[in-house]
Design a protein around this motif. Sequence first.
Motif, PDB file in Angstrom:
ATOM      1  N   HIS A  76       7.162  -3.456  -7.439  1.00 27.57           N
ATOM      2  CA  HIS A  76       6.579  -5.242  -7.578  1.00 27.57           C
ATOM      3  C   HIS A  76       5.413  -4.881  -9.022  1.00 27.57           C
ATOM      4  O   HIS A  76       4.633  -4.797  -8.696  1.00 27.57           O
ATOM      5  N   PRO A  77       6.381  -4.533 -10.012  1.00 28.41           N
ATOM      6  CA  PRO A  77       5.437  -4.542 -11.004  1.00 28.41           C
ATOM      7  C   PRO A  77       4.303  -5.748 -10.889  1.00 28.41           C
ATOM      8  O   PRO A  77       4.814  -6.680 -11.663  1.00 28.41           O
ATOM      9  N   PHE A  78       3.390  -4.817 -12.364  1.00 28.10           N
ATOM     10  CA  PHE A  78       1.978  -6.535 -12.287  1.00 28.10           C
ATOM     11  C   PHE A  78       1.982  -5.983 -14.145  1.00 28.10           C
ATOM     12  O   PHE A  78       2.381  -4.696 -14.253  1.00 28.10           O
ATOM     13  N   GLN A  79       1.084  -6.252 -14.764  1.00 29.95           N
ATOM     14  CA  GLN A  79       2.020  -6.395 -16.059  1.00 29.95           C
ATOM     15  C   GLN A  79       1.192  -5.207 -16.763  1.00 29.95           C
ATOM     16  O   GLN A  79       1.774  -4.750 -17.446  1.00 29.95           O
ATOM     17  N   LEU A  80      -0.436  -4.689 -16.199  1.00 30.76           N
ATOM     18  CA  LEU A  80      -0.850  -3.721 -16.853  1.00 30.76           C
ATOM     19  C   LEU A  80      -1.143  -3.336 -15.773  1.00 30.76           C
ATOM     20  O   LEU A  80      -1.983  -2.294 -15.735  1.00 30.76           O
ATOM     21  N   GLY A  81      -1.214  -3.061 -14.549  1.00 34.59           N
ATOM     22  CA  GLY A  81      -0.948  -2.119 -13.291  1.00 34.59           C
ATOM     23  C   GLY A  81      -1.726  -2.963 -12.266  1.00 34.59           C
ATOM     24  O   GLY A  81      -2.232  -3.650 -12.120  1.00 34.59           O
ATOM     25  N   SER A  82      -2.237  -1.706 -11.112  1.00 33.56           N
ATOM     26  CA  SER A  82      -2.397  -2.484  -9.798  1.00 33.56           C
ATOM     27  C   SER A  82      -2.874  -0.953  -8.888  1.00 33.56           C
ATOM     28  O   SER A  82      -2.464  -0.546  -9.016  1.00 33.56           O
ATOM     29  N   GLU A  83      -3.648  -1.230  -8.137  1.00 39.91           N
ATOM     30  CA  GLU A  83      -3.906  -0.505  -7.235  1.00 39.91           C
ATOM     31  C   GLU A  83      -4.559  -1.052  -6.165  1.00 39.91           C
ATOM     32  O   GLU A  83      -5.148  -2.307  -5.811  1.00 39.91           O
ATOM     33  N   ILE A  84      -4.138  -0.683  -4.587  1.00 45.93           N
ATOM     34  CA  ILE A  84      -5.307  -0.836  -3.385  1.00 45.93           C
ATOM     35  C   ILE A  84      -6.462   0.084  -3.244  1.00 45.93           C
ATOM     36  O   ILE A  84      -6.332   1.365  -4.020  1.00 45.93           O
ATOM     37  N   GLU A  85      -7.447  -0.685  -3.306  1.00 48.46           N
ATOM     38  CA  GLU A  85      -8.519  -0.576  -3.311  1.00 48.46           C
ATOM     39  C   GLU A  85      -9.112   0.711  -1.470  1.00 48.46           C
ATOM     40  O   GLU A  85      -8.040   0.688  -1.194  1.00 48.46           O
TER      41      GLU A  85
END
Length: 147
Positions: A76-85
């Motif tokens: 599931h892509p997000f526009q500028l990216g994502s990351e699990i902290e």
Amino acid sequence: MKKLIALLFAIIVVIALFTGCGGMNTEAKPGMNTEAKPSIEPEQKQEPEQKQEPEQKQTLTADEARAILQTWADEHPFQLGSEIEPGNDEHTVDGVEYYRFYFGIIRFGVAEILVHKETGELFHLTSPYNEVGFEPVDDWYNREHAS
């Protein structure tokens, strides 16, 4: 010479007796019951199968829950990216236990995502600009972030 042959023959017979050669015949004869019967000592009792302990529900580890969330994030892509902290904690909603992860979405903020400890189902708990709250993560993603 005859004594030597007799001595060797005696040794062979003794060895054969000790190793069991020519002992029991393992071939089944007609009418012979070949089924092995379990031996139970008088002190032992077989417990009925119905008294077995109920299966305990398998609980995911935090690492397994993180892997489930990472797989979802990769799909599931997000526009500028994502990351699990890094890190996680445990969270309970209506008596059900979850692992809570903080999911950073670039230029959007941090969403709290819950992973059910037994089923691995994903739920959205909170995120900026969202008033819906607890819901399946796919519903949240499709409404807020799918293009």
